[in-house]
Design an enzyme around this catalytic site. Structure first.
Site, PDB file in Angstrom:
ATOM      1  CG  ASP A  72      51.240  20.335  -4.493  1.00 15.12           C
ATOM      2  OD1 ASP A  72      50.878  19.149  -4.391  1.00 15.12           O
ATOM      3  OD2 ASP A  72      52.396  20.659  -4.824  1.00 15.12           O
ATOM      4  CG  LEU A  89      52.059  14.691   0.520  1.00 14.00           C
ATOM      5  CD1 LEU A  89      51.689  15.477   1.759  1.00 14.00           C
ATOM      6  CD2 LEU A  89      51.782  13.224   0.749  1.00 14.00           C
ATOM      7  CG  ASP A  90      55.639  20.636  -3.021  1.00 21.47           C
ATOM      8  OD1 ASP A  90      55.574  20.598  -4.255  1.00 21.47           O
ATOM      9  OD2 ASP A  90      56.621  21.045  -2.392  1.00 21.47           O
ATOM     10  CG  ASP A  94      51.177  11.836  -3.747  1.00 17.69           C
ATOM     11  OD1 ASP A  94      51.852  11.196  -2.940  1.00 17.69           O
ATOM     12  OD2 ASP A  94      51.654  12.522  -4.653  1.00 17.69           O
ATOM     13  CD  GLU A 142      51.004  18.759  -8.154  1.00 18.04           C
ATOM     14  OE1 GLU A 142      51.605  19.330  -7.239  1.00 18.04           O
ATOM     15  OE2 GLU A 142      51.321  17.632  -8.562  1.00 18.04           O
ATOM     16  CD  GLU A 143      48.527  14.259  -6.871  1.00 18.07           C
ATOM     17  OE1 GLU A 143      48.396  13.452  -7.807  1.00 18.07           O
ATOM     18  OE2 GLU A 143      49.640  14.575  -6.412  1.00 18.07           O
ATOM     19  CD  GLU A 165      54.457  22.536  -7.415  1.00 14.45           C
ATOM     20  OE1 GLU A 165      54.751  22.741  -8.605  1.00 14.45           O
ATOM     21  OE2 GLU A 165      54.869  21.548  -6.780  1.00 14.45           O
ATOM     22  CG  ASP A 175      54.790  14.285 -11.173  1.00 13.46           C
ATOM     23  OD1 ASP A 175      55.684  14.316 -12.020  1.00 13.46           O
ATOM     24  OD2 ASP A 175      54.285  15.286 -10.638  1.00 13.46           O
TER      25      ASP A 175
HETATM   26  P1  FDP Z   1      57.875  16.031  -6.397  1.00 12.21           P
HETATM   27  O1  FDP Z   1      57.954  15.792  -7.883  1.00 12.21           O
HETATM   28  O2  FDP Z   1      58.682  15.089  -5.584  1.00 12.21           O
HETATM   29  O3  FDP Z   1      56.440  16.161  -5.887  1.00 12.21           O
HETATM   30  O4  FDP Z   1      56.746  19.876  -8.095  1.00 12.21           O
HETATM   31  C1  FDP Z   1      56.970  18.762  -7.372  1.00 12.21           C
HETATM   32  C2  FDP Z   1      58.366  18.631  -6.843  1.00 12.21           C
HETATM   33  O5  FDP Z   1      58.524  17.460  -6.118  1.00 12.21           O
HETATM   34  C3  FDP Z   1      58.802  19.784  -5.940  1.00 12.21           C
HETATM   35  O6  FDP Z   1      58.299  19.691  -4.642  1.00 12.21           O
HETATM   36  C4  FDP Z   1      60.291  19.661  -5.985  1.00 12.21           C
HETATM   37  O7  FDP Z   1      60.973  20.825  -5.607  1.00 12.21           O
HETATM   38  C5  FDP Z   1      60.525  19.307  -7.424  1.00 12.21           C
HETATM   39  O8  FDP Z   1      59.335  18.639  -7.870  1.00 12.21           O
HETATM   40  C6  FDP Z   1      61.709  18.421  -7.567  1.00 12.21           C
HETATM   41  O9  FDP Z   1      61.988  18.275  -8.907  1.00 12.21           O
HETATM   42  P2  FDP Z   1      63.387  17.695  -9.415  1.00 12.21           P
HETATM   43  O10 FDP Z   1      63.408  16.258  -9.033  1.00 12.21           O
HETATM   44  O11 FDP Z   1      63.350  17.898 -10.887  1.00 12.21           O
HETATM   45  O12 FDP Z   1      64.463  18.488  -8.763  1.00 12.21           O
END
Ligand code: FDP
Length: 341
Positions: free
Chosen positions: A122, A124-125, A77, A100-101, A286, A71
């Protein structure tokens, strides 16, 4: 009017008081565990302060780094990641951390003592939502170390989720909330910014046994297995007795989607698909903490084949599918995935 007759609540239950009162249930507690929780409280408050400024200052925007999951890492983050580490590294309560980072374990700097707990987080989720001013959050998970002394090891970190001794999240939404469990129910606190204190707003949260909301990224529909597609079609069909069709809600920040599911009931699904057979979400940062919270609130969480909390982790950043929410709804998806319906 005597103090006990005032219109105010009998007890002002701040988060710090709740943590201390929880400690009293454990005779012989040293206060170290409470120290971990209060450290996290400070860390997440500092992150919230920065999140509220995100639209105003240049901290908003992307760096050109990628995290180890591929990502794009945004500046906020990084701030959250470093802030949580720095608030926790010197307390003497932790022997190792993992975020996670970061690809590798985060060791306690040599200047500080090692303690008996392990922290996974994590920072900043839902970071894809930062630029749009949509709810995001920080998620944490705490274990007791299994090694005897010195710096923590991979062995200390790679424990199944049922061994967690605390888990929680800070939610940065229209207000800031701190929701946590230490294995005695799930409790939610809302920050009163005028005094800088979290006050108990959601005591002993219980997830409804069944809901009428489903939450998933339906854009992936064509990549799902037929069993998963069939489950979603089932939820969309009209049937009064089972409150169908379900409503669909998807924020795209896992922490926000699970928080809503916790309060309103229903199901959140992030299944594997033809491109990502193990889904997208990370087990250690997560799925495990959120599964522990939802189970403590009376719900359940599975990867489609087994209980999330029973998965024996093999690596720090492994992913797995997640189906989490009200017990009846999770049982229902399980039956579809097993081809029983
Ligand atoms: P993000 O990549 O924006 O950090 O696991 C990370 C996450 O968000 C979750 O918070 C979120 O529910 C999911 O990914 C969103 O993924 P999609 O774009 O594939 O739906």
């Amino acid at each position: 009017m005597t103090p006990s007759q005032t219109p105010y609540p009998q007890k002002f239950m701040t988060l710090e008081r709740h943590i201390i009162e929880g400690e009293r249930h454990h005779p012989g507690a040293t206060g170290e565990f409470s120290g971990v929780l209060t450290g996290l409280l400070l860390a997440t408050k500092l992150v919230w302060r920065e999140v509220t400024k995100a639209g105003l200052v240049s901290i908003l925007g992307k760096t050109d780094r990628m995290n180890i999951s591929g990502d794009i890492v945004k500046k906020l983050d990084e701030f959250a990641d470093q802030t949580i580490f720095r608030c926790m590294d010197h307390l003497g309560h932790l022997c190792v951390m993992a975020s996670e980072e970061n690809e590798d374990l985060l060791h306690i700097p040599a200047d500080y003592p090692n303690g008996k707990y392990v922290l996974l987080y994590d920072p900043l989720d839902g970071s894809g939502n930062i630029d749009a001013n949509i709810t995001i959050g920080s998620i944490f998970s705490v274990y007791q170390r299994v090694s005897s002394a010195g710096p923590g090891t991979m062995h200390d970190v790679l424990q199944p989720g049922h061994r967690q001794i605390a888990a929680g999240y800070a939610l940065f939404g229209s207000s800031m909330m701190f929701v946590y469990t230490t294995g005695h129910g799930v409790h939610g606190f809302t920050l009163d910014p005028s005094v800088g204190e979290f006050l108990l707003s959601h005591e002993n949260i219980r997830i409804p046994k069944k809901g009428s909301i489903y939450s998933t990224n339906q854009g992936n529909f064509g990549r799902w297995k037929p069993e998963m597609q069939k489950f979603i079609h089932y939820l969309q069909q009209e049937d009064q007795a089972t409150e169908r069709p379900y409503s669909s809600r998807y924020v795209g920040s896992l922490v926000a989607d699970v928080h809503r599911t916790l309060l309103y009931g229903g199901i959140y699904c992030y299944p594997g698909d033809s491109r990502n057979p193990r889904g997208k979400l990370r087990l250690m940062y997560e799925n495990n903490p959120l599964a522990y919270i939802v189970e403590q609130a009376g719900g359940s969480a599975t990867d489609g084949t087994q209980r999330i909390l029973d998965i024996v982790p093999e690596s720090l950043h492994e992913r797995c599918p997640l189906f989490i929410g009200s017990g009846e709804d999770v049982r229902c998806v399980q039956e579809f995935l097993e081809g029983k319906r």
